[in-house]
Design a protein around this motif. Structure first.
Motif, PDB file in Angstrom:
ATOM      1  N   GLY A 137      33.116  33.688  48.355  1.00 37.62           N
ATOM      2  CA  GLY A 137      33.604  32.932  47.209  1.00 37.62           C
ATOM      3  C   GLY A 137      34.587  33.771  46.420  1.00 37.62           C
ATOM      4  N   ILE A 138      35.655  33.131  45.932  1.00 35.36           N
ATOM      5  CA  ILE A 138      36.650  33.835  45.099  1.00 35.36           C
ATOM      6  C   ILE A 138      36.772  33.086  43.791  1.00 35.36           C
ATOM      7  N   LEU A 139      36.606  33.823  42.704  1.00 36.81           N
ATOM      8  CA  LEU A 139      36.758  33.203  41.390  1.00 36.81           C
ATOM      9  C   LEU A 139      37.801  33.977  40.597  1.00 36.81           C
ATOM     10  N   VAL A 140      38.848  33.308  40.188  1.00 30.51           N
ATOM     11  CA  VAL A 140      39.846  33.937  39.319  1.00 30.51           C
ATOM     12  C   VAL A 140      39.576  33.411  37.910  1.00 30.51           C
ATOM     13  N   GLN A 141      39.196  34.334  37.022  1.00 32.96           N
ATOM     14  CA  GLN A 141      38.853  33.918  35.667  1.00 32.96           C
ATOM     15  C   GLN A 141      40.109  33.460  34.921  1.00 32.96           C
ATOM     16  N   LEU A 142      40.036  32.259  34.366  1.00 30.80           N
ATOM     17  CA  LEU A 142      41.141  31.721  33.555  1.00 30.80           C
ATOM     18  C   LEU A 142      40.808  31.915  32.085  1.00 30.80           C
ATOM     19  N   SER A 147      36.723  35.914  28.157  1.00 27.17           N
ATOM     20  CA  SER A 147      36.711  36.016  29.619  1.00 27.17           C
ATOM     21  C   SER A 147      35.855  37.203  30.066  1.00 27.17           C
ATOM     22  N   ARG A 148      35.949  38.298  29.329  1.00 28.48           N
ATOM     23  CA  ARG A 148      35.161  39.478  29.706  1.00 28.48           C
ATOM     24  C   ARG A 148      33.670  39.184  29.623  1.00 28.48           C
ATOM     25  N   ILE A 149      33.277  38.425  28.597  1.00 21.52           N
ATOM     26  CA  ILE A 149      31.849  38.072  28.456  1.00 21.52           C
ATOM     27  C   ILE A 149      31.418  37.166  29.621  1.00 21.52           C
ATOM     28  N   TYR A 150      32.248  36.134  29.924  1.00 20.03           N
ATOM     29  CA  TYR A 150      31.906  35.212  31.017  1.00 20.03           C
ATOM     30  C   TYR A 150      31.774  35.968  32.336  1.00 20.03           C
ATOM     31  N   VAL A 151      32.750  36.871  32.583  1.00 19.87           N
ATOM     32  CA  VAL A 151      32.749  37.608  33.846  1.00 19.87           C
ATOM     33  C   VAL A 151      31.509  38.506  33.942  1.00 19.87           C
ATOM     34  N   ARG A 152      31.166  39.155  32.828  1.00 21.19           N
ATOM     35  CA  ARG A 152      29.992  40.032  32.833  1.00 21.19           C
ATOM     36  C   ARG A 152      28.733  39.226  33.202  1.00 21.19           C
ATOM     37  N   GLN A 210      25.084  38.625  53.871  1.00 16.56           N
ATOM     38  CA  GLN A 210      24.804  38.617  52.424  1.00 16.56           C
ATOM     39  C   GLN A 210      25.958  37.881  51.751  1.00 16.56           C
ATOM     40  N   ALA A 211      25.621  36.800  51.055  1.00 19.14           N
ATOM     41  CA  ALA A 211      26.671  36.027  50.390  1.00 19.14           C
ATOM     42  C   ALA A 211      27.392  36.914  49.385  1.00 19.14           C
ATOM     43  N   GLY A 212      28.733  36.844  49.364  1.00 20.03           N
ATOM     44  CA  GLY A 212      29.514  37.697  48.473  1.00 20.03           C
ATOM     45  C   GLY A 212      30.457  36.893  47.591  1.00 20.03           C
ATOM     46  N   LEU A 213      30.469  37.226  46.314  1.00 25.03           N
ATOM     47  CA  LEU A 213      31.365  36.553  45.365  1.00 25.03           C
ATOM     48  C   LEU A 213      32.333  37.578  44.775  1.00 25.03           C
ATOM     49  N   ALA A 214      33.624  37.328  44.936  1.00 23.33           N
ATOM     50  CA  ALA A 214      34.636  38.190  44.318  1.00 23.33           C
ATOM     51  C   ALA A 214      35.104  37.553  43.018  1.00 23.33           C
ATOM     52  N   VAL A 215      35.031  38.329  41.955  1.00 22.56           N
ATOM     53  CA  VAL A 215      35.484  37.844  40.652  1.00 22.56           C
ATOM     54  C   VAL A 215      36.708  38.649  40.244  1.00 22.56           C
ATOM     55  N   VAL A 216      37.779  37.940  39.902  1.00 20.72           N
ATOM     56  CA  VAL A 216      39.025  38.615  39.527  1.00 20.72           C
ATOM     57  C   VAL A 216      39.301  38.335  38.049  1.00 20.72           C
ATOM     58  N   LEU A 217      39.415  39.411  37.284  1.00 22.96           N
ATOM     59  CA  LEU A 217      39.723  39.280  35.855  1.00 22.96           C
ATOM     60  C   LEU A 217      41.039  40.004  35.582  1.00 22.96           C
ATOM     61  N   VAL A 218      41.979  39.287  35.015  1.00 23.31           N
ATOM     62  CA  VAL A 218      43.264  39.912  34.676  1.00 23.31           C
ATOM     63  C   VAL A 218      43.367  39.961  33.151  1.00 23.31           C
ATOM     64  N   GLY A 219      43.499  41.179  32.629  1.00 28.89           N
ATOM     65  CA  GLY A 219      43.669  41.315  31.183  1.00 28.89           C
ATOM     66  C   GLY A 219      42.358  41.531  30.458  1.00 28.89           C
ATOM     67  N   GLU A 220      42.431  41.442  29.141  1.00 26.63           N
ATOM     68  CA  GLU A 220      41.315  41.873  28.294  1.00 26.63           C
ATOM     69  C   GLU A 220      40.796  40.758  27.395  1.00 26.63           C
ATOM     70  N   GLN A 238      24.440  37.613  37.047  1.00 29.66           N
ATOM     71  CA  GLN A 238      23.659  36.549  37.693  1.00 29.66           C
ATOM     72  C   GLN A 238      23.830  36.609  39.218  1.00 29.66           C
ATOM     73  N   THR A 239      25.037  36.978  39.655  1.00 28.86           N
ATOM     74  CA  THR A 239      25.296  37.091  41.098  1.00 28.86           C
ATOM     75  C   THR A 239      24.373  38.139  41.699  1.00 28.86           C
ATOM     76  N   ARG A 240      24.296  39.278  41.028  1.00 26.22           N
ATOM     77  CA  ARG A 240      23.451  40.373  41.531  1.00 26.22           C
ATOM     78  C   ARG A 240      21.982  39.966  41.491  1.00 26.22           C
ATOM     79  N   LYS A 241      21.608  39.287  40.396  1.00 30.45           N
ATOM     80  CA  LYS A 241      20.202  38.877  40.237  1.00 30.45           C
ATOM     81  C   LYS A 241      19.780  37.946  41.382  1.00 30.45           C
ATOM     82  N   ALA A 242      20.743  37.142  41.861  1.00 33.43           N
ATOM     83  CA  ALA A 242      20.432  36.205  42.954  1.00 33.43           C
ATOM     84  C   ALA A 242      20.468  36.899  44.316  1.00 33.43           C
TER      85      ALA A 242
END
Ligand code: NAD
Length: 288
Positions: A93-98, A46-51, A32-42, A56-60
């Motif tokens: 996949g690893i995504l660090v939110q900027l 960024s919180r909206i993008y990450v949500r 099962q393809a897995g995507l890790a999303v890392v969000l630092v801070g508030e 969408q990841t789950r939907k796929a």
């Protein structure tokens, strides 16, 4: 009348393809393809993008792994987390939110991500691969721009393309992709002199400046295609906040094709993130 390139519909198609590939990967390889999303801070944006990315990841049908860290997280702690994700076999996949908080050097963090899991395509290895045309993971927004252009152009060779904006995340990679398709590419930026005249010569205009309504109708020749990456929140005529792009959409009826904001490039970015994750997971399956 300019045709409107419907990014929302094209993104939905890409996401459906990704979901089908994911189902096949699970069936044929038990992965099962897995995507890790890392969000630092508030950061609210960024919180909206990450949500959205997580939904969408789950939907796929992919596994979504979330790491929400406090704003005061040290660079060393974030780097340790990246190391752990690099060796975690459930993460493809690893995504660090900027952006990251000021005590953390974003480049050092992005450089630490395994290039095979770098689904944002920002690691120097992937940047190098893009510039040499040797594969690798391609940044999501530029990849989305090319997919939109593919719906209206069958042969890019010899076309004149002007890219407005030279950021590492949009302008430069989109320019490399256009060059790879044999366009003649001009990259412009805030210090470019005579921008309107340069744009008037373009068959393809990609604008990523963060400057509302920058590209005016009289800058664009009648058969040009305009890809508007800009997302600007301004006050609308009714006094309510509204989203607009970097092109004066209402003045571009004479163009061959244009992307709207919202509903153009924006939805493609997440669709391409999912596609990159699926590609990374599929590669993982073939190299095991
Ligand atoms: P950035 O601020 O990093 O870079 C902007 C670039 O535009 C710079 O190279 C600057 O020189 C140039 N520029 C700014 N004003 C200009 C002007 N008046 N004339 C010519 N060049 C000018 O921005 P970025 O991260 O590349 O983002 C650009 C825009 O795209 C922003 O509105 C951003 O919100 C949007 N964006 C959208 C998506 C998406 O998913 N649709 C993704 C990334 C960025």
């Amino acid at each position: 009348m300019a045709s409107i390139i419907d990014g929302k519909a094209i993104a939905a198609q890409v996401e459906a393809e990704v979901a089908a590939s994911g189902a096949a990967l699970l069936r044929d390889h038990g992965i099962q393809a897995g995507l890790a999303v890392v969000l630092v801070g508030e950061d609210p944006a960024s919180r909206i993008y990450v949500r959205r990315k997580i939904a969408q990841t789950r939907k796929a049908g992919m596994l979504s792994i979330e790491h929400r860290l406090p704003a005061e997280t040290s660079e060393a702690d974030l780097l340790s987390l990246i190391e752990a994700l690099n060796v975690d076999p459930t993460v493809h996949g690893i995504l660090v939110q900027l952006p990251l908080p000021p005590q953390i050097d974003a480049n050092r963090v992005l450089d630490r991500i395994d290039p095979m899991k770098d689904v944002d395509g920002f690691h120097p290895v992937n940047v190098g691969r893009l510039s040499t045309g040797t594969g690798g993971l391609i940044p999501c927004t530029p990849l989305g721009c090319m997919m939109l252009l593919d719906t209206v152009i069958s042969d890019f060779r010899g076309m004149k393309a002007v890219v407005i904006g030279k950021s590492n995340i949009v302008g430069k990679p989109v320019a490399m992709l256009l060059l790879e398709r044999e366009c003649t590419v001009t990259v412009t930026h805030i210090h470019t002199r005579g921008l309107p005249e340069i744009v008037r010569g373009a068959d393809i205009v990609v604008v990523a400046a963060g400057c509302p309504g920058l590209v005016r109708g009289n800058w664009v020749k009648p058969d040009a295609i305009v890809i508007d990456v800009g997302i600007n929140r301004i006050e609308g005529p009714d006094g309510q906040p509204t989203l607009v792009g970097d092109a004066a959409f209402g003045e571009l009826g004479h163009a061959r094709a244009i992307t709207p904001v919202p509903g153009g490039v924006g939805p493609m970015t997440i669709a391409c993130l999912l596609r990159n994750t699926m590609d990374a997971a599929s590669r993982h399956a073939t190299v095991r």
